[in-house]
Enzyme design. Structure first.
Site, PDB file in Angstrom:
ATOM      1  N   ALA A   1      -5.218   3.111   7.759  1.00 21.91           N
ATOM      2  CA  ALA A   1      -4.801   4.294   6.999  1.00 21.91           C
ATOM      3  C   ALA A   1      -6.008   4.779   6.210  1.00 21.91           C
ATOM      4  O   ALA A   1      -6.474   4.103   5.284  1.00 21.91           O
ATOM      5  CB  ALA A   1      -3.645   3.948   6.065  1.00 21.91           C
TER       6      ALA A   1
ATOM      7  N   LEU B   1      -6.169  -1.456   6.060  1.00 18.23           N
ATOM      8  CA  LEU B   1      -5.718  -1.796   7.407  1.00 18.23           C
ATOM      9  C   LEU B   1      -4.878  -3.069   7.392  1.00 18.23           C
ATOM     10  O   LEU B   1      -5.014  -3.917   6.519  1.00 18.23           O
ATOM     11  CB  LEU B   1      -6.888  -1.904   8.385  1.00 18.23           C
TER      12      LEU B   1
ATOM     13  N   THR C   1       0.848  -1.183   0.000  1.00 13.86           N
ATOM     14  CA  THR C   1       0.000   0.000   0.000  1.00 13.86           C
ATOM     15  C   THR C   1       0.890   1.243   0.000  1.00 13.86           C
ATOM     16  O   THR C   1       2.122   1.147  -0.012  1.00 13.86           O
ATOM     17  CB  THR C   1      -0.989   0.004   1.180  1.00 13.86           C
ATOM     18  N   TYR C   2       0.249   2.404   0.017  1.00 17.79           N
ATOM     19  CA  TYR C   2       0.971   3.681  -0.100  1.00 17.79           C
ATOM     20  C   TYR C   2       0.554   4.592   1.047  1.00 17.79           C
ATOM     21  O   TYR C   2      -0.617   4.663   1.405  1.00 17.79           O
ATOM     22  CB  TYR C   2       0.624   4.325  -1.440  1.00 17.79           C
TER      23      TYR C   2
ATOM     24  N   CYS D   1      -3.121  -3.175  -2.010  1.00 11.63           N
ATOM     25  CA  CYS D   1      -3.475  -4.297  -1.129  1.00 11.63           C
ATOM     26  C   CYS D   1      -3.526  -5.620  -1.881  1.00 11.63           C
ATOM     27  O   CYS D   1      -4.174  -6.583  -1.448  1.00 11.63           O
ATOM     28  CB  CYS D   1      -4.810  -4.027  -0.427  1.00 11.63           C
TER      29      CYS D   1
END
Length: 205
Positions: free
Chosen positions: A153, A139, A76-77, A169
């Protein structure tokens, strides 16, 4: 700030690895009496890869650093404009299972978004929170010595373009969204208060 014997820390914007190390240090140093903590933070741009992450989910090489972590999930970022809430909780002491704590995280985001009249939902097969098939919150957790690290996030007001360089994800073609697309003016203090209050209420009631 302390609520329900839970310490809430506002860390502002921090380098990812600095916070990552601090989480692990806290967890190694804590004992049965250590209060649980919630850390509110934003990170400078970084891709984070979960412990079972597959390298093929990075679609394009960029200048953004990639960090391997021990949380669950894939890549993820993180970047400024994304509200991160790390939860450092003793599940053993609270007699809560991992599925229950994940559900509390998802529900606290759903309740927070509902405050802004936004309908969102969770997916059993793909943890996180979604609006119209687009993901607004990711998450991932790690359990060490019966305690949680990492958290959620929530995309608020950030540059979403780097998500195009990954399969977010681990899902090819998954589109991301953020709160500012629904609420142009966001009171960040109010949002953080809602997020933490909703989580604590779900956990303690």
């Amino acid at each position: 700030m302390i609520a329900n014997n839970i310490i809430i820390r506002e860390l502002h914007t921090q380098p990812y690895m600095q916070t990552y190390q601090a989480m692990h240090d806290f967890t190694l140093d804590r004992n049965e009496q250590t209060p649980d903590e919630i850390w509110l933070v934003e990170h400078y741009p970084v891709f984070t890869q979960g412990r079972v992450g597959k390298p093929e989910h990075l679609l394009h090489q960029t200048d953004i650093p990639i960090v391997a972590t021990d949380r669950g999930g894939q890549i993820t970022y993180h970047a400024p404009g994304q509200q991160i809430m790390y939860i450092l909780f003793d599940l053993k002491r609270r007699k809560i299972g991992i599925r229950d704590i994940v559900s509390c995280l998802e529900k606290c985001v759903i309740q927070t978004l509902a405050h802004y009249d936004i309908m969102s939902y969770a997916k059993a097969e793909a943890p996180g929170v979604y609006i119209d098939h687009k993901k607004i919150c990711s998450l991932g957790l790690h359990i060490k010595r019966g305690c949680t690290l990492h958290g959620l996030a929530l995309n608020i007001d950030m540059d979403l373009a780097p998500f195009n360089d990954i399969n977010p994800c681990g899902y090819a073609g998954l589109q991301m969204t953020q709160l500012k697309e629904f609420v142009p003016q966001i009171n960040r203090s109010e949002l953080k208060q809602l997020l933490t209050n909703n989580f604590i209420n779900l956990l303690t009631n």
